[in-house]
Design an enzyme around this catalytic site. Structure first.
Site, PDB file in Angstrom:
ATOM      1  N   TRP A 163      25.741  13.088  59.633  1.00 39.05           N
ATOM      2  CA  TRP A 163      24.936  13.869  59.525  1.00 39.05           C
ATOM      3  C   TRP A 163      25.012  14.794  60.678  1.00 39.05           C
ATOM      4  CZ3 TRP A 163      20.973  14.558  63.324  1.00 39.05           C
ATOM      5  CH2 TRP A 163      20.429  13.474  63.779  1.00 39.05           C
ATOM      6  N   ASN A 164      25.039  14.453  62.174  1.00 38.27           N
ATOM      7  CA  ASN A 164      24.796  15.137  63.291  1.00 38.27           C
ATOM      8  C   ASN A 164      25.599  16.536  63.424  1.00 38.27           C
ATOM      9  OD1 ASN A 164      26.953  13.676  64.125  1.00 38.27           O
ATOM     10  ND2 ASN A 164      25.565  13.349  66.408  1.00 38.27           N
ATOM     11  N   LYS A 187      34.054   9.445  52.338  1.00 42.63           N
ATOM     12  CA  LYS A 187      32.446   9.817  52.056  1.00 42.63           C
ATOM     13  C   LYS A 187      31.522  10.112  53.629  1.00 42.63           C
ATOM     14  CE  LYS A 187      28.608   6.235  52.726  1.00 42.63           C
ATOM     15  NZ  LYS A 187      27.535   7.935  52.790  1.00 42.63           N
ATOM     16  N   PRO A 188      31.104  11.432  53.347  1.00 38.89           N
ATOM     17  CA  PRO A 188      29.289  11.947  54.002  1.00 38.89           C
ATOM     18  C   PRO A 188      28.430  11.407  54.260  1.00 38.89           C
ATOM     19  CG  PRO A 188      29.355  13.638  52.162  1.00 38.89           C
ATOM     20  CD  PRO A 188      30.261  11.625  52.257  1.00 38.89           C
ATOM     21  N   ALA A 189      27.557  11.659  55.611  1.00 38.23           N
ATOM     22  CA  ALA A 189      26.516  10.951  55.182  1.00 38.23           C
ATOM     23  C   ALA A 189      25.050  11.610  54.184  1.00 38.23           C
ATOM     24  CB  ALA A 189      25.801  11.274  56.142  1.00 38.23           C
ATOM     25  N   GLY A 240      29.858   6.938  63.572  1.00 38.96           N
ATOM     26  CA  GLY A 240      28.120   6.654  63.166  1.00 38.96           C
ATOM     27  C   GLY A 240      27.582   5.835  64.537  1.00 38.96           C
ATOM     28  N   SER A 241      26.400   5.135  63.529  1.00 40.00           N
ATOM     29  CA  SER A 241      26.383   4.369  65.066  1.00 40.00           C
ATOM     30  C   SER A 241      27.380   2.889  65.045  1.00 40.00           C
ATOM     31  CB  SER A 241      24.573   3.982  64.007  1.00 40.00           C
ATOM     32  OG  SER A 241      25.068   3.376  62.942  1.00 40.00           O
ATOM     33  N   GLU A 262      34.062   5.864  65.959  1.00 36.15           N
ATOM     34  CA  GLU A 262      33.109   6.750  67.174  1.00 36.15           C
ATOM     35  C   GLU A 262      32.084   6.365  67.246  1.00 36.15           C
ATOM     36  OE1 GLU A 262      35.382   8.705  69.069  1.00 36.15           O
ATOM     37  OE2 GLU A 262      37.139   8.842  68.162  1.00 36.15           O
ATOM     38  N   LEU A 263      31.945   5.863  67.735  1.00 36.22           N
ATOM     39  CA  LEU A 263      30.330   5.194  68.383  1.00 36.22           C
ATOM     40  C   LEU A 263      29.678   6.463  68.751  1.00 36.22           C
ATOM     41  CD1 LEU A 263      31.256   1.239  67.676  1.00 36.22           C
ATOM     42  CD2 LEU A 263      31.167   3.206  65.494  1.00 36.22           C
ATOM     43  N   CYS A 296      25.918  12.814  69.926  1.00 37.44           N
ATOM     44  CA  CYS A 296      26.460  11.755  70.554  1.00 37.44           C
ATOM     45  C   CYS A 296      27.286  11.198  72.106  1.00 37.44           C
ATOM     46  CB  CYS A 296      27.592  10.818  69.965  1.00 37.44           C
ATOM     47  SG  CYS A 296      29.304  11.596  69.046  1.00 37.44           S
ATOM     48  N   GLU A 393      20.062   5.273  73.584  1.00 35.62           N
ATOM     49  CA  GLU A 393      20.686   6.990  72.889  1.00 35.62           C
ATOM     50  C   GLU A 393      19.005   6.898  72.439  1.00 35.62           C
ATOM     51  OE1 GLU A 393      23.634   6.654  69.851  1.00 35.62           O
ATOM     52  OE2 GLU A 393      24.310   8.550  70.878  1.00 35.62           O
TER      53      GLU A 393
HETATM   54  P1  ADP Z   1      23.337   7.519  61.921  1.00 33.12           P
HETATM   55  O1  ADP Z   1      22.097   6.346  62.479  1.00 33.12           O
HETATM   56  O2  ADP Z   1      22.953   8.316  62.803  1.00 33.12           O
HETATM   57  O3  ADP Z   1      22.421   7.618  60.401  1.00 33.12           O
HETATM   58  P2  ADP Z   1      24.396   5.584  60.526  1.00 33.12           P
HETATM   59  O4  ADP Z   1      25.766   4.631  61.030  1.00 33.12           O
HETATM   60  O5  ADP Z   1      23.712   5.106  59.736  1.00 33.12           O
HETATM   61  O6  ADP Z   1      24.542   6.405  61.543  1.00 33.12           O
HETATM   62  O7  ADP Z   1      25.101   6.893  59.734  1.00 33.12           O
HETATM   63  C1  ADP Z   1      26.981   7.027  59.339  1.00 33.12           C
HETATM   64  C2  ADP Z   1      27.362   6.839  58.148  1.00 33.12           C
HETATM   65  O8  ADP Z   1      27.846   5.562  58.395  1.00 33.12           O
HETATM   66  C3  ADP Z   1      26.268   7.342  56.697  1.00 33.12           C
HETATM   67  O9  ADP Z   1      27.115   8.388  56.255  1.00 33.12           O
HETATM   68  C4  ADP Z   1      26.377   6.222  56.654  1.00 33.12           C
HETATM   69  O10 ADP Z   1      25.918   6.547  55.192  1.00 33.12           O
HETATM   70  C5  ADP Z   1      27.665   5.672  57.070  1.00 33.12           C
HETATM   71  N1  ADP Z   1      26.665   4.061  56.273  1.00 33.12           N
HETATM   72  C6  ADP Z   1      24.978   3.456  56.817  1.00 33.12           C
HETATM   73  N2  ADP Z   1      25.335   1.944  56.516  1.00 33.12           N
HETATM   74  C7  ADP Z   1      26.878   1.693  56.081  1.00 33.12           C
HETATM   75  C8  ADP Z   1      27.415   0.976  55.857  1.00 33.12           C
HETATM   76  N3  ADP Z   1      26.620  -0.297  55.594  1.00 33.12           N
HETATM   77  N4  ADP Z   1      28.135   0.325  55.135  1.00 33.12           N
HETATM   78  C9  ADP Z   1      29.172   2.031  54.715  1.00 33.12           C
HETATM   79  N5  ADP Z   1      28.913   3.048  55.157  1.00 33.12           N
HETATM   80  C10 ADP Z   1      27.498   3.284  55.962  1.00 33.12           C
END
Ligand code: ADP
Length: 492
Positions: A163-164, A187-189, A240-241, A262-263, A296, A393
């Site tokens: 989402w950032n 799939k967006p956030a 993402g994370s 990209e984490l 990030c 972070e």
């Molecule tokens: P943040 O903490 O920055 O939201 P996330 O890694 O949780 O980071 O989220 C990044 C993306 O990963 C989002 O689009 C979120 O919906 C997706 N996401 C989170 N959990 C899962 C999962 N178990 N499987 C697939 N996508 C996921």
């Protein structure tokens, strides 16, 4: 005047044809908007998107698979023309896109406009790069053969984004994938799907055939499970994370998919005693407080050499206290809200831990009187390696300052993390610049620069921060497969 104009635009986001409450699958907007999207600044619901799951994710992958052959068969120039058209539509819809982005993400509209330009730059760059994917002619290993290596599109790409940067993270994956001849399901956030769907509307207008670009919203786990297991998906590209990245990597291992990650980062920002201190403070402001510290690559730990330590804190604190917190559409706002209550709780936990271990708050340190998820930009001194914020972070507007004595200690402290995304340092000594740059265990290093992102350079991390690169000519290669062909029976 600026304010008036943007206030009008906010009201108009419900009128713009770019605001969608359906997902974009196989060339059509489908589904019923039942998952609300809120503005983090006001708490107001600004739209909704479908809460899709495994069935729709499977349909999306099948649509992308059905579209693949014809899309891959287009000439690079045909793909380039479609991308260029998309780029032009994005640029001309810049203000509407920025208004949608600020409404769902909270960043100041000036930053949102900058992000749309940055997002568009990837489309433009990969429209050009589509025409430059070449293979190799390999010397023959015996008489009568000729050997070549082809670069072919990898196939259906699944992408998951955070989402950032609701626009740039999308185009950074879709544009090179399409340029290479791949089709994509993204799939967006859940916090920021509206910018992604607005970009999908523009992609539709640009004329990409049905199934080439698909944007699915809904249940992250269920959709993620399909995207990482469906046999037709050949690459999973995730930003993402680190925790979710590792999970997706495990899930994708069952069908040996390529995974591009990209984490998270834990960026050090080192200020040596030979640095231009004012430039270092300006770089620190850009790196740390852009997007409220929710990037990030933003500086997470400031290491400042003892002889300039106090002066740096004083200059940085002065600049931080000038920041203006407010709604992203209000004139002069430099700092919007954090994305969620969870995000603000993390910031508070990191600060409480630091203070309990001896750190002092120099400026900020608490929720802003505006309430919600507004937090005061903060500088703390006396940070040490046993604090949570040295290891994780913070992802918020907190600048912890650590004191160091010599270069060796600074490098050791900077590298003492599992992360390896971005690092920054300020120095005016050329030998030191090369020495330190070479020793930092990071995928990207900003030297006398607090901002380093550009579509022209390879963005990405090492260690637990990732295994791929986005942007530049390197970024497009992630979406290709190398095929070796040996041709026999060639007579002299
Ligand atoms: P943040 O903490 O920055 O939201 P996330 O890694 O949780 O980071 O989220 C990044 C993306 O990963 C989002 O689009 C979120 O919906 C997706 N996401 C989170 N959990 C899962 C999962 N178990 N499987 C697939 N996508 C996921």
């Amino acid at each position: 005047m600026y304010l008036l104009k943007w206030t009008r635009t906010v009201r108009q986001i419900s009128d713009t044809r770019l605001l969608k409450s359906q997902a974009y699958l196989n060339g059509s907007f489908v589904g019923v908007g039942n998952a609300p999207v809120t503005n983090p600044s006001t708490g107001e619901v600004i739209g909704s998107v479908p809460d899709f799951g495994a069935d729709e994710a499977t349909e999306a992958v099948e649509a992308a698979a059905a579209a693949f052959e014809a899309w891959a068969a287009q000439t690079p120039k045909q793909r380039s023309i479609a991308l260029r058209h998309w780029f032009e539509l994005v640029v001309s819809a810049k203000e509407d896109l920025a208004a949608i982005l600020t409404s769902e993400q909270g960043k100041p509209v000036s930053e949102a406009l900058g992000e749309i330009d940055y997002a568009a730059s990837y489309i433009e760059y990969y429209a050009e790069e589509a025409k430059r994917i070449s293979g190799e002619v390999i010397p023959p290993h015996r008489h009568g053969v000729r050997n070549i290596a082809l670069r072919q599109p990898i196939g259906v790409v699944a992408a998951i984004t955070p989402w950032n940067f609701p626009a740039a993270m999308i185009t950074r994956k879709i544009a090179p994938a399409l340029a290479a001849g791949c089709t994509i399901v993204l799939k967006p956030a859940p916090e920021t799907p509206l910018t992604a769907l607005a970009l999908a509307e523009l992609a539709g207008r640009a004329g990409f055939p049905a199934g080439v670009v698909n944007i699915i919203t809904g249940d992250a786990r269920a959709i993620g499970a399909v995207l990482t297991s469906h046999p037709k998906v050949r690459l999973v590209s995730f930003t993402g994370s680190t925790e979710v990245g590792k999970l997706l990597m495990r899930q994708a291992s069952h069908s040996v998919k390529k995974v591009a990650l990209e984490l998270g980062g834990n960026a050090p920002f080192i200020v040596f005693d030979d640095a231009d201190l004012d430039a270092a403070v300006e770089g620190a402001m850009l790196s740390k407080f852009r997007n409220m510290g929710q990037t990030c690559i933003c500086a997470n730990r400031f290491y400042v050499q003892a002889s300039v330590h106090d002066a740096f804190i004083e200059k940085l604190s002065r600049r931080v206290s000038e920041l203006q917190i407010g709604d992203g559409f209000a004139e002069g706002t430099t700092q919007g809200p954090l994305i969620s209550e969870e995000a603000i709780l993390k910031v508070e936990a990191h600060l409480a831990d630091a203070v309990s271990k001896g750190a002092s708050v120099v400026v900020g340190g608490k929720r802003h009187p505006m309430g919600g998820t507004f937090f005061e930009p903060t500088v703390i001194s006396g940070a040490s390696s046993d604090m949570i914020l040295a290891r994780q972070e913070t992802f918020g507007p907190v600048a912890p300052v650590f004191r160091f004595e010599n270069e060796k200690d600074a490098i050791a402290a900077a590298n003492d993390t599992e992360s390896g995304l971005a690092a920054y340092f300020y120095s005016s000594d050329l030998s030191r610049i090369f020495r330190v740059m070479e020793k930092l265990e990071y995928g990207m290093v900003g030297i006398n620069a607090g901002l380093l992102s550009t579509e022209l350079a390879p963005f990405g991390g090492i260690k637990e921060s990732g295994n791929s690169r986005e942007g530049s000519h390197h970024g497009i290669l992630e979406f290709t497969e190398l095929k070796y062909a040996s041709i026999g029976g060639i007579t002299a």
